[in-house]
Design a protein around this motif. Structure first.
Motif, PDB file in Angstrom:
ATOM      1  N   TYR A  70      32.533  87.545 -21.009  1.00 25.08           N
ATOM      2  CA  TYR A  70      31.678  87.734 -19.844  1.00 25.08           C
ATOM      3  C   TYR A  70      30.722  88.916 -19.979  1.00 25.08           C
ATOM      4  O   TYR A  70      29.821  89.072 -19.163  1.00 25.08           O
ATOM      5  N   GLN A  71      30.937  89.779 -20.969  1.00 25.57           N
ATOM      6  CA  GLN A  71      30.121  90.989 -21.071  1.00 25.57           C
ATOM      7  C   GLN A  71      29.342  91.056 -22.384  1.00 25.57           C
ATOM      8  O   GLN A  71      28.926  92.113 -22.828  1.00 25.57           O
ATOM      9  N   GLU A  72      29.119  89.876 -22.976  1.00 27.15           N
ATOM     10  CA  GLU A  72      28.278  89.767 -24.168  1.00 27.15           C
ATOM     11  C   GLU A  72      27.258  88.656 -23.958  1.00 27.15           C
ATOM     12  O   GLU A  72      27.491  87.727 -23.195  1.00 27.15           O
ATOM     13  N   ILE A  73      26.143  88.764 -24.676  1.00 26.56           N
ATOM     14  CA  ILE A  73      25.086  87.740 -24.602  1.00 26.56           C
ATOM     15  C   ILE A  73      25.266  86.749 -25.761  1.00 26.56           C
ATOM     16  O   ILE A  73      25.571  87.142 -26.886  1.00 26.56           O
ATOM     17  N   MET A  74      25.083  85.459 -25.456  1.00 25.18           N
ATOM     18  CA  MET A  74      25.174  84.434 -26.492  1.00 25.18           C
ATOM     19  C   MET A  74      24.110  84.674 -27.566  1.00 25.18           C
ATOM     20  O   MET A  74      22.939  84.879 -27.236  1.00 25.18           O
ATOM     21  N   VAL A  98      19.216  87.468 -10.374  1.00 29.11           N
ATOM     22  CA  VAL A  98      20.557  87.049  -9.961  1.00 29.11           C
ATOM     23  C   VAL A  98      21.215  86.334 -11.138  1.00 29.11           C
ATOM     24  O   VAL A  98      20.602  85.454 -11.748  1.00 29.11           O
ATOM     25  N   MET A  99      22.434  86.741 -11.456  1.00 29.99           N
ATOM     26  CA  MET A  99      23.158  86.156 -12.592  1.00 29.99           C
ATOM     27  C   MET A  99      24.169  85.119 -12.111  1.00 29.99           C
ATOM     28  O   MET A  99      24.636  85.160 -10.975  1.00 29.99           O
ATOM     29  N   ASP A 100      24.532  84.209 -13.001  1.00 32.37           N
ATOM     30  CA  ASP A 100      25.552  83.215 -12.711  1.00 32.37           C
ATOM     31  C   ASP A 100      26.929  83.845 -12.883  1.00 32.37           C
ATOM     32  O   ASP A 100      27.174  84.542 -13.868  1.00 32.37           O
ATOM     33  N   LEU A 101      27.810  83.615 -11.926  1.00 33.30           N
ATOM     34  CA  LEU A 101      29.194  84.089 -12.006  1.00 33.30           C
ATOM     35  C   LEU A 101      30.088  82.854 -12.126  1.00 33.30           C
ATOM     36  O   LEU A 101      30.147  82.048 -11.201  1.00 33.30           O
ATOM     37  N   MET A 186      34.371  93.218 -14.227  1.00 33.73           N
ATOM     38  CA  MET A 186      33.263  92.567 -14.932  1.00 33.73           C
ATOM     39  C   MET A 186      32.036  92.455 -14.026  1.00 33.73           C
ATOM     40  O   MET A 186      30.897  92.695 -14.449  1.00 33.73           O
ATOM     41  N   MET A 187      32.245  92.120 -12.759  1.00 33.71           N
ATOM     42  CA  MET A 187      31.120  92.015 -11.823  1.00 33.71           C
ATOM     43  C   MET A 187      30.430  93.372 -11.664  1.00 33.71           C
ATOM     44  O   MET A 187      29.198  93.454 -11.649  1.00 33.71           O
ATOM     45  N   LYS A 188      31.224  94.431 -11.571  1.00 34.70           N
ATOM     46  CA  LYS A 188      30.655  95.786 -11.443  1.00 34.70           C
ATOM     47  C   LYS A 188      29.857  96.163 -12.693  1.00 34.70           C
ATOM     48  O   LYS A 188      28.834  96.854 -12.599  1.00 34.70           O
ATOM     49  N   PHE A 189      30.317  95.705 -13.857  1.00 34.84           N
ATOM     50  CA  PHE A 189      29.589  95.969 -15.101  1.00 34.84           C
ATOM     51  C   PHE A 189      28.143  95.491 -14.970  1.00 34.84           C
ATOM     52  O   PHE A 189      27.194  96.218 -15.299  1.00 34.84           O
ATOM     53  N   TRP A 190      27.954  94.260 -14.465  1.00 35.24           N
ATOM     54  CA  TRP A 190      26.599  93.711 -14.341  1.00 35.24           C
ATOM     55  C   TRP A 190      25.829  94.344 -13.188  1.00 35.24           C
ATOM     56  O   TRP A 190      24.635  94.648 -13.303  1.00 35.24           O
TER      57      TRP A 190
END
Length: 563
Positions: A70-74, A98-101, A186-190
């Motif tokens: 959840y904290q890396e980009i593809m 806005v990101m997808d959760l 994880m949500m707080k990270f973003w």
């Protein structure tokens, strides 16, 4: 009360499906640098918010909705540095991100699941939903959303795990407070990186474990898993906790994707004093062109009265408690101009009419990439041209297992398949519609020489400029955001008309939903002194008497009335 003014009520959101938006490096896959190169285009359109479909690390079993980190980009989409630049460039232009959760399930390649499957006493075991069962007999006969059993046998521990989607998308166990805390971190990270909110994937499915019966109980009871799958007993507790722990600490927008939600349930999710979500995506209006009780593939023509009643029900019920999201398209839905409009002779007129009908309702409007230029569904020759797991599984089951006619099944895919929304964005007339210099991951719709951004930008009467004007009007007229909605001409067989009212001001929104000309007669209850035309989808619209006039094919007009 939903009249409280909020930036997300006044915004227009644009959804980007990154794989199909713009490819910068010629590998045939849209990417983050590609999106960055088109931010000025989004700025020209005038949107306030971009909802970005998942760009997280994923094996791509379900196009990024199966997340392994959840904290890396593809890698296909770029790097975290690219993402940081995307956020920065959007914010510079006043566009929010806005990101997808996606936290109903993870990928089976997520570190949590790889640990969980090792043994029954693993620390992460309880992050997922496990049930005993023999190799030949799953715990229940639930069917997953993509077909087949919703249970997958795991030989390491001789138990089954639940997956309401693909077997590579094991469902997370929200009963476990450690899992919830990890998700909140994880949500707080973003959010701490500066994003402006979340679109939450199938968020009303996260409470379900307490409703999993044994096989015997299940067989005697419900014939479908729906009572166990959606809007479970603890879902509001979880969302209120999420709001307390995370969401309330930031000035953000939240929208929950909530299949099978009713207006009563939507009130619970979105009423401001309940501190859960800002709004939900509901799907009732997206089920009106399928046979009742059947799957989405079992087609039937849309009845306009059904649509009027359905959208009006949502408008009225959430009028003072909660908030509506307004959409025709997204990455899972076919193109609206092909679905409810006329993709042939009246493509431009019907696309503009559908846009006007939606954007003047009360709620936050969403535009899906390509909608603003009237992109259409696609008819590829065979199933081998499609990439969507849902369409492929349905074809396999219906043609090879149930003996359906292959041509009939393809017609269903042409009408409802998710790849209709996922064909690459049509930028110009060059090869592959300017989407890529390489071979696109999914074929481009062959109509791109006629339908593309470049030609729309050159034509001041194009669908693009109609959407741009709708957005401008929303910023100028508070009534469009906060006015009361009332349906008029309820039983008219071809007109969808309604009013919006705020104080002494009224908007009259009139849409001919079909190709045949029809007469509009103003209800005698609507009294006014003067009327000013705000927008029309015909350039030569002139009416001397608003009380009675003829609407041309798909004609759509909005008048501002003064009392």
């Amino acid at each position: 009360m939903s009249q409280n003014k909020k930036w997300w009520k006044e915004s227009v959101v644009y959804q980007i499906y990154p794989r199909s938006f713009m490819d910068s490096n010629g590998d045939g896959i849209g990417d983050i640098p590609g999106i960055i190169s088109k931010i000025d285009y989004l700025n020209k359109l005038g949107v306030d918010v971009v909802w970005l479909s998942p760009v997280y690390q994923s094996p791509n079993d379900d196009n990024g909705y199966d997340i392994s980190d959840y904290q890396e980009i593809m890698g296909e989409f770029g790097t975290m540095e690219d993402w940081d630049r995307l956020l920065d460039e959007m914010h510079k232009r006043g566009i929010k991100l806005v990101m997808d959760l996606v936290v109903n399930h993870s990928s089976d390649e997520h570190a949590w699941f790889m640990e969980a499957r090792k043994s029954k006493d693993n620390t992460y075991r309880d992050y997922y939903i496990w049930r005993p069962g023999t190799r030949d007999l799953p715990p229940t006969d639930w069917v997953g959303s993509f077909g087949g059993s919703a249970w997958e046998y795991s030989p390491e521990t001789e138990e089954y795990y639940l997956h309401m989607f693909s077997k590579k998308q094991p469902d997370l166990n929200w009963e476990n407070p450690s899992l919830r805390n990890d998700i909140y971190s994880m949500m707080k990270f973003w959010l701490d990186k500066g994003i402006d909110g979340f679109r939450m994937d199938v968020i009303n499915m996260i409470s379900k474990k307490e409703f999993l019966p044994t096989y015997e109980e299940y067989k005697e009871g419900n014939p479908t898993p729906l009572p166990y799958q959606f809007n479970g007993a603890s879902v509001h507790d979880y969302l209120q906790e999420m709001n307390r722990e995370v969401l309330s600490k930031y000035d953000i927008m939240t929208v929950g994707e909530c299949p099978k939600v009713t207006p009563d349930q939507a009130e619970l999710y979105t009423a401001e004093e309940r501190n859960e979500l800002n709004m939900v995506f509901q799907f009732e209006h997206m089920s009106l062109d399928k046979q009742k009780g059947k799957q989405k593939w079992d087609l039937k023509p849309l009845d306009l009265e059904d649509l009027k009643q359905n959208l009006s029900k949502w408008q009225k019920q959430l009028e003072n408690r909660g908030w509506n999201s307004l959409y025709w398209n997204n990455h899972d839905q076919p193109r609206i101009v092909s679905r409810f409009g006329n993709e042939g002779k009246y493509r431009v007129e019907s696309a503009k009419m559908l846009a006007t009908l939606l954007h003047f309702m009360k709620g936050t409007p969403y535009i899906y990439q390509g909608e603003e230029i009237g992109m259409t569904n696609v008819r590829f020759p065979g199933i081998e041209d499609y990439q969507d797991i849902e369409s492929e599984n349905m074809y396999q089951e219906r043609v090879h297992e149930l003996g359906y006619d292959a041509e009939e099944v393809m017609e269903s895919i042409y009408a409802k398949g998710r790849d209709n929304a996922r064909t690459p964005m049509q930028w110009d007339v060059s090869e592959h519609a300017g989407f890529t210099k390489g071979t696109p991951w999914l074929k481009v719709n062959p109509n791109y020489p006629e339908i593309n951004v470049e030609s729309d930008l050159e034509n001041k009467h194009s669908i693009f400029y109609h959407y741009k004007k709708l957005i401008e009007l929303r910023k100028k007229h508070e009534i469009i955001v906060y006015g009361r909605y009332d349906l008029i001409l309820e039983t008219h067989d071809s007109i969808f008309a309604y009013t919006r009212q705020l104080g002494d001001e009224m908007l009259l929104v009139i849409n001919n939903f079909y190709e045949k000309e029809t007469e509009f007669e103003l209800p005698s209850s609507i009294q006014f002194r003067s009327g000013e035309l705000l927008i029309s989808n015909y350039e030569d619209h002139i009416v001397s008497d608003l009380s009675n006039f003829t609407l041309r094919p798909y004609e759509s007009v909005v008048y501002q009335l003064k009392k």
